[in-house]
Design a protein around this motif. Structure first.
Motif, PDB file in Angstrom:
ATOM      1  N   ASP A 189       0.803  -1.229   0.000  1.00 16.80           N
ATOM      2  CA  ASP A 189       0.000   0.000   0.000  1.00 16.80           C
ATOM      3  C   ASP A 189       0.834   1.277   0.000  1.00 16.80           C
ATOM      4  OD1 ASP A 189      -2.428  -1.333  -0.077  1.00 16.80           O
ATOM      5  OD2 ASP A 189      -2.614  -1.431   2.101  1.00 16.80           O
ATOM      6  N   ASP A 190       2.086   1.206  -0.402  1.00 24.21           N
ATOM      7  CA  ASP A 190       2.938   2.398  -0.471  1.00 24.21           C
ATOM      8  C   ASP A 190       3.266   2.667  -1.945  1.00 24.21           C
ATOM      9  OD1 ASP A 190       4.630   4.515  -0.125  1.00 24.21           O
ATOM     10  OD2 ASP A 190       5.972   3.522   1.306  1.00 24.21           O
ATOM     11  N   GLY A 191       2.315   3.312  -2.627  1.00 21.63           N
ATOM     12  CA  GLY A 191       2.471   3.592  -4.048  1.00 21.63           C
ATOM     13  C   GLY A 191       2.932   5.016  -4.296  1.00 21.63           C
ATOM     14  N   ILE A 192       3.770   5.191  -5.301  1.00 22.70           N
ATOM     15  CA  ILE A 192       4.252   6.511  -5.697  1.00 22.70           C
ATOM     16  C   ILE A 192       4.089   6.637  -7.209  1.00 22.70           C
ATOM     17  CG2 ILE A 192       5.839   6.810  -3.762  1.00 22.70           C
ATOM     18  CD1 ILE A 192       8.120   5.830  -5.546  1.00 22.70           C
ATOM     19  N   LYS A 193       4.088   7.885  -7.699  1.00 20.65           N
ATOM     20  CA  LYS A 193       3.882   8.070  -9.137  1.00 20.65           C
ATOM     21  C   LYS A 193       4.603   9.321  -9.622  1.00 20.65           C
ATOM     22  CE  LYS A 193      -0.528  10.560  -8.575  1.00 20.65           C
ATOM     23  NZ  LYS A 193      -1.972  10.571  -8.928  1.00 20.65           N
ATOM     24  N   VAL A 194       4.816   9.354 -10.934  1.00 24.40           N
ATOM     25  CA  VAL A 194       5.345  10.526 -11.623  1.00 24.40           C
ATOM     26  C   VAL A 194       4.684  10.562 -12.987  1.00 24.40           C
ATOM     27  CG1 VAL A 194       7.348   9.264 -12.577  1.00 24.40           C
ATOM     28  CG2 VAL A 194       7.452  11.756 -12.342  1.00 24.40           C
ATOM     29  N   GLY A 195       4.412  11.743 -13.499  1.00 28.55           N
ATOM     30  CA  GLY A 195       3.757  11.811 -14.796  1.00 28.55           C
ATOM     31  C   GLY A 195       3.827  13.198 -15.394  1.00 28.55           C
ATOM     32  N   SER A 220       4.832  12.315  -6.863  1.00 30.19           N
ATOM     33  CA  SER A 220       4.554  12.129  -5.440  1.00 30.19           C
ATOM     34  C   SER A 220       5.617  12.857  -4.618  1.00 30.19           C
ATOM     35  CB  SER A 220       4.555  10.642  -5.094  1.00 30.19           C
ATOM     36  OG  SER A 220       3.528   9.950  -5.765  1.00 30.19           O
ATOM     37  N   GLN A 221       5.256  13.176  -3.401  1.00 33.08           N
ATOM     38  CA  GLN A 221       6.166  13.908  -2.529  1.00 33.08           C
ATOM     39  C   GLN A 221       6.638  13.018  -1.378  1.00 33.08           C
ATOM     40  OE1 GLN A 221       7.093  17.251  -3.315  1.00 33.08           O
ATOM     41  NE2 GLN A 221       6.070  16.503  -5.171  1.00 33.08           N
ATOM     42  N   THR A 222       7.839  13.275  -0.911  1.00 36.07           N
ATOM     43  CA  THR A 222       8.308  12.567   0.283  1.00 36.07           C
ATOM     44  C   THR A 222       7.437  12.980   1.471  1.00 36.07           C
ATOM     45  OG1 THR A 222       9.941  14.314   0.693  1.00 36.07           O
ATOM     46  CG2 THR A 222      10.682  12.382  -0.550  1.00 36.07           C
ATOM     47  N   GLY A 223       7.303  12.079   2.414  1.00 33.37           N
ATOM     48  CA  GLY A 223       6.551  12.377   3.626  1.00 33.37           C
ATOM     49  C   GLY A 223       5.045  12.385   3.470  1.00 33.37           C
ATOM     50  N   GLU A 224       4.541  11.811   2.385  1.00 37.11           N
ATOM     51  CA  GLU A 224       3.093  11.811   2.171  1.00 37.11           C
ATOM     52  C   GLU A 224       2.376  10.923   3.181  1.00 37.11           C
ATOM     53  OE1 GLU A 224       2.473  12.647  -2.603  1.00 37.11           O
ATOM     54  OE2 GLU A 224       2.852  10.597  -1.942  1.00 37.11           O
ATOM     55  N   ASP A 225       1.105  11.240   3.389  1.00 40.86           N
ATOM     56  CA  ASP A 225       0.257  10.463   4.295  1.00 40.86           C
ATOM     57  C   ASP A 225       0.085   9.041   3.768  1.00 40.86           C
ATOM     58  OD1 ASP A 225      -1.872  10.607   6.575  1.00 40.86           O
ATOM     59  OD2 ASP A 225      -2.903   9.671   4.869  1.00 40.86           O
ATOM     60  N   PRO A 226       0.149   8.034   4.636  1.00 41.63           N
ATOM     61  CA  PRO A 226      -0.020   6.641   4.193  1.00 41.63           C
ATOM     62  C   PRO A 226      -1.319   6.397   3.428  1.00 41.63           C
ATOM     63  CG  PRO A 226       0.848   6.684   6.416  1.00 41.63           C
ATOM     64  CD  PRO A 226       0.506   8.101   6.064  1.00 41.63           C
ATOM     65  N   GLU A 227      -2.378   7.087   3.783  1.00 41.16           N
ATOM     66  CA  GLU A 227      -3.648   6.888   3.090  1.00 41.16           C
ATOM     67  C   GLU A 227      -3.550   7.374   1.638  1.00 41.16           C
ATOM     68  OE1 GLU A 227      -7.237   5.477   2.268  1.00 41.16           O
ATOM     69  OE2 GLU A 227      -6.147   5.145   4.148  1.00 41.16           O
ATOM     70  N   ARG A 248      -0.766   7.387  -0.121  1.00 39.45           N
ATOM     71  CA  ARG A 248       0.042   6.378  -0.808  1.00 39.45           C
ATOM     72  C   ARG A 248      -0.803   5.143  -1.166  1.00 39.45           C
ATOM     73  NH1 ARG A 248       5.624   6.963  -0.204  1.00 39.45           N
ATOM     74  NH2 ARG A 248       6.093   9.189  -0.483  1.00 39.45           N
ATOM     75  N   LYS A 249      -1.709   4.771  -0.283  1.00 38.96           N
ATOM     76  CA  LYS A 249      -2.580   3.630  -0.566  1.00 38.96           C
ATOM     77  C   LYS A 249      -3.486   3.938  -1.753  1.00 38.96           C
ATOM     78  CE  LYS A 249      -6.046   0.584   1.526  1.00 38.96           C
ATOM     79  NZ  LYS A 249      -6.836   0.280   2.745  1.00 38.96           N
ATOM     80  N   ARG A 250      -4.022   5.156  -1.801  1.00 42.67           N
ATOM     81  CA  ARG A 250      -4.886   5.542  -2.918  1.00 42.67           C
ATOM     82  C   ARG A 250      -4.090   5.569  -4.230  1.00 42.67           C
ATOM     83  NH1 ARG A 250      -6.896   9.476   0.738  1.00 42.67           N
ATOM     84  NH2 ARG A 250      -5.872  11.149  -0.435  1.00 42.67           N
ATOM     85  N   GLU A 262      -3.910   2.039  -5.384  1.00 40.25           N
ATOM     86  CA  GLU A 262      -5.207   1.609  -5.912  1.00 40.25           C
ATOM     87  C   GLU A 262      -5.479   2.230  -7.281  1.00 40.25           C
ATOM     88  OE1 GLU A 262      -7.696   2.790  -2.701  1.00 40.25           O
ATOM     89  OE2 GLU A 262      -7.396   0.927  -1.561  1.00 40.25           O
ATOM     90  N   GLU A 263      -5.039   3.476  -7.459  1.00 41.36           N
ATOM     91  CA  GLU A 263      -5.167   4.136  -8.756  1.00 41.36           C
ATOM     92  C   GLU A 263      -4.402   3.368  -9.826  1.00 41.36           C
ATOM     93  OE1 GLU A 263      -4.859   8.748  -9.829  1.00 41.36           O
ATOM     94  OE2 GLU A 263      -2.895   7.838  -9.517  1.00 41.36           O
ATOM     95  N   SER A 264      -3.233   2.865  -9.469  1.00 39.76           N
ATOM     96  CA  SER A 264      -2.427   2.113 -10.435  1.00 39.76           C
ATOM     97  C   SER A 264      -3.142   0.830 -10.860  1.00 39.76           C
ATOM     98  CB  SER A 264      -1.046   1.783  -9.862  1.00 39.76           C
ATOM     99  OG  SER A 264      -1.091   0.732  -8.908  1.00 39.76           O
ATOM    100  N   LEU A 265      -3.856   0.204  -9.950  1.00 40.82           N
ATOM    101  CA  LEU A 265      -4.603  -1.005 -10.296  1.00 40.82           C
ATOM    102  C   LEU A 265      -5.707  -0.699 -11.298  1.00 40.82           C
ATOM    103  CD1 LEU A 265      -4.971  -2.647  -6.751  1.00 40.82           C
ATOM    104  CD2 LEU A 265      -3.200  -3.064  -8.467  1.00 40.82           C
ATOM    105  N   GLY A 266      -6.378   0.434 -11.100  1.00 33.34           N
ATOM    106  CA  GLY A 266      -7.402   0.858 -12.046  1.00 33.34           C
ATOM    107  C   GLY A 266      -6.807   1.148 -13.412  1.00 33.34           C
ATOM    108  N   TRP A 267      -5.642   1.774 -13.417  1.00 35.79           N
ATOM    109  CA  TRP A 267      -4.974   2.053 -14.688  1.00 35.79           C
ATOM    110  C   TRP A 267      -4.606   0.759 -15.417  1.00 35.79           C
ATOM    111  CZ3 TRP A 267       0.092   0.635 -15.992  1.00 35.79           C
ATOM    112  CH2 TRP A 267       0.500   1.067 -17.261  1.00 35.79           C
ATOM    113  N   TYR A 268      -4.098  -0.232 -14.694  1.00 39.08           N
ATOM    114  CA  TYR A 268      -3.702  -1.476 -15.354  1.00 39.08           C
ATOM    115  C   TYR A 268      -4.916  -2.144 -16.002  1.00 39.08           C
ATOM    116  CZ  TYR A 268      -1.470  -5.915 -16.370  1.00 39.08           C
ATOM    117  OH  TYR A 268      -0.975  -7.018 -17.034  1.00 39.08           O
ATOM    118  N   ALA A 269      -6.015  -2.191 -15.283  1.00 36.10           N
ATOM    119  CA  ALA A 269      -7.232  -2.769 -15.860  1.00 36.10           C
ATOM    120  C   ALA A 269      -7.670  -1.984 -17.085  1.00 36.10           C
ATOM    121  CB  ALA A 269      -8.348  -2.795 -14.822  1.00 36.10           C
ATOM    122  N   GLY A 270      -7.550  -0.659 -17.013  1.00 38.34           N
ATOM    123  CA  GLY A 270      -7.966   0.182 -18.116  1.00 38.34           C
ATOM    124  C   GLY A 270      -7.094   0.050 -19.338  1.00 38.34           C
ATOM    125  N   ILE A 271      -5.774   0.080 -19.152  1.00 37.79           N
ATOM    126  CA  ILE A 271      -4.903   0.060 -20.320  1.00 37.79           C
ATOM    127  C   ILE A 271      -4.911  -1.304 -21.000  1.00 37.79           C
ATOM    128  CG2 ILE A 271      -2.747  -0.528 -19.104  1.00 37.79           C
ATOM    129  CD1 ILE A 271      -1.275   1.306 -21.071  1.00 37.79           C
TER     130      ILE A 271
END
Length: 422
Positions: free
Chosen positions: A369-375, A393-400, A402-404, A407-416
């Motif tokens: 549940d520790d996801g990061i992104k760049v785009g 993503s920024q360092t020190g982000e809230d765990p919640e 990072r979890k979202r 989860e966003e990445s999972l939605g993207w994988y299903a979509g692409i």
């Protein structure tokens, strides 16, 4: 907007622009013919959109040697135990049945640009009016002294997903207690800039649970890498003391490997290892060289249409292309494929072509549940695909948060994958 399968496809389709129904020209000679080489994020998407949006007006043939395509993106999550292997595999049945694409499982081994013909390993020859090439990567021979493709079973690259990914996972899970995992990271540019470091995170995740005294050594020819501060923060938080990175200042760019004895040599110093993941320098897939459309390593393209700068009847997508600011990623290839599809339909049917716009996001998982992104978003100029804005993503982000992000990445994988394979 939360990204999921439906919103990804909808947003992507909108970005590609819904075009007016085309009028086929050249009807006296039958439908225009498009051949697409490579069935990954670039090729499969281009084939689907050309066929779908021409409404049968273009004859599309997709050439891909594998009957089941395993995505390199998200394969690190399989290594880390977050996905099963079969979830990475996708077939081409819907492209054939729902969109009328002629799917040919064979290797393209030659391109006659003057005659506009593609030769397959079987001896078959395909005619084309436009050719789309999206072959992914091949490796630069000799880029890691001591390693070549014959050593991939001892020191796997796992940078083309499939059996190599399974092999590397088995090697990691069967490491001796307290053993050493080494990665030889690639020089720029290469497929998926954060990929090697997400892989380190996933290997660390497995070792922390199964082999907590094991160590990880990254041998890196680059001074810095994508999302470096985020990964290093995560490694310190989740895997303290496990991961060491040696950059070029300390010999990370002077590495030799000895697969037979399972050793790496770092600036003359020999280090015994238990598992070694060698990710060599990369170049455009071999068919680009055979077609004579590379600058020696990559295939330069016109950003507005993804046409080869060496042949206006060929378009090059994804990792193989030299296009400017976009990273080599699955999202990039998918985005470029839609611009290409619009350009191809415009050229062959007279349909309207809208200005090219592109987007990309690269997600990485550091731990549970520790996801990061760049785009970023991009537009075409005459010189290159140019970035128009970005986020990370920024360092020190809230765990919640990072979890979202995860989860966003999972939605993207299903979509692409739905966008690629129908």
């Amino acid at each position: 907007m939360k990204l999921n399968r439906r919103t990804f496809i909808g947003a992507s389709a909108a970005a590609a622009s819904a075009l007016a129904a085309p009028t086929v020209w050249g009807a006296a000679h039958g439908r225009p013919k498009v051949v697409v080489i490579g069935g990954g994020a670039g090729g499969a998407t281009a084939a689907r959109y050309i066929a779908k949006d021409s409404d049968g007006g273009i004859d599309v043939t997709l050439v891909e040697p594998t009957r089941k395509y395993y995505t390199c993106f998200f394969s690190n999550l399989y290594l880390g135990g977050f996905r099963d292997f079969e979830s990475l595999g996708h077939t081409y049945g819907k492209l054939a049945s729902d969109y009328g694409i002629n799917v040919v499982h064979d290797w393209a081994v030659g391109v006659d640009r003057d005659a506009r013909k593609v030769t397959l390993a079987s001896g078959a020859v395909l005619d084309y009016d436009r050719l789309v090439i999206s072959p992914g990567i091949d490796f630069v021979e000799g880029s890691v002294p001591g390693w070549d493709i014959n050593a991939q079973n001892e020191m796997p690259h796992a940078y083309k997903a499939g059996s190599q990914t399974q092999l590397l996972k088995a090697q990691v899970e069967n490491m001796r207690e307290g053993g050493l995992f080494a990665m030889v990271a690639p020089p720029n540019p290469y497929r998926c800039p954060p990929g090697p470091y997400e892989r380190v995170s996933m290997v660390a995740h497995v070792l922390k649970a199964k082999n907590p005294t094991a160590k990880i050594l990254i041998l890196d020819p680059k001074e810095k890498f994508s999302k470096q501060a985020l990964f290093e923060e995560g490694w310190q938080k989740h895997y303290p003391g496990m991961i060491e990175r040696i950059g070029p200042d300390f010999g990370g760019d002077k590495v030799e490997v000895r697969p037979d004895s399972m050793e790496v040599v770092i600036d003359g110093e020999v280090q015994k290892v238990d598992v070694c993941n060698v990710i060599p320098a990369q170049k455009a897939g071999r068919i680009c060289e055979l077609a004579g459309i590379t600058d020696g390593r990559w295939a330069p393209v016109v950003p507005h249409t993804m046409q080869s700068r060496m042949d206006e009847n060929i378009h090059v997508l994804g990792d193989a292309s030299a296009q400017g600011d976009m990273p080599k990623s699955g999202f990039s290839a998918n985005s470029q494929a839609k611009v290409c599809a619009t350009a191809v339909r415009g050229a062959l049917t007279g349909s309207k072509v809208f200005p090219a716009k592109f987007s990309n996001t690269c997600w990485s998982l550091v731990a549970t549940d520790d996801g990061i992104k760049v785009g970023a978003t991009y537009e075409a100029t005459d010189e290159k695909i140019a970035s128009t804005g970005g986020f990370v993503s920024q360092t020190g982000e809230d765990p919640e948060l990072r979890k979202r992000t995860y989860e966003e990445s999972l939605g993207w994988y299903a979509g692409i994958t739905a966008d690629m394979f129908g």
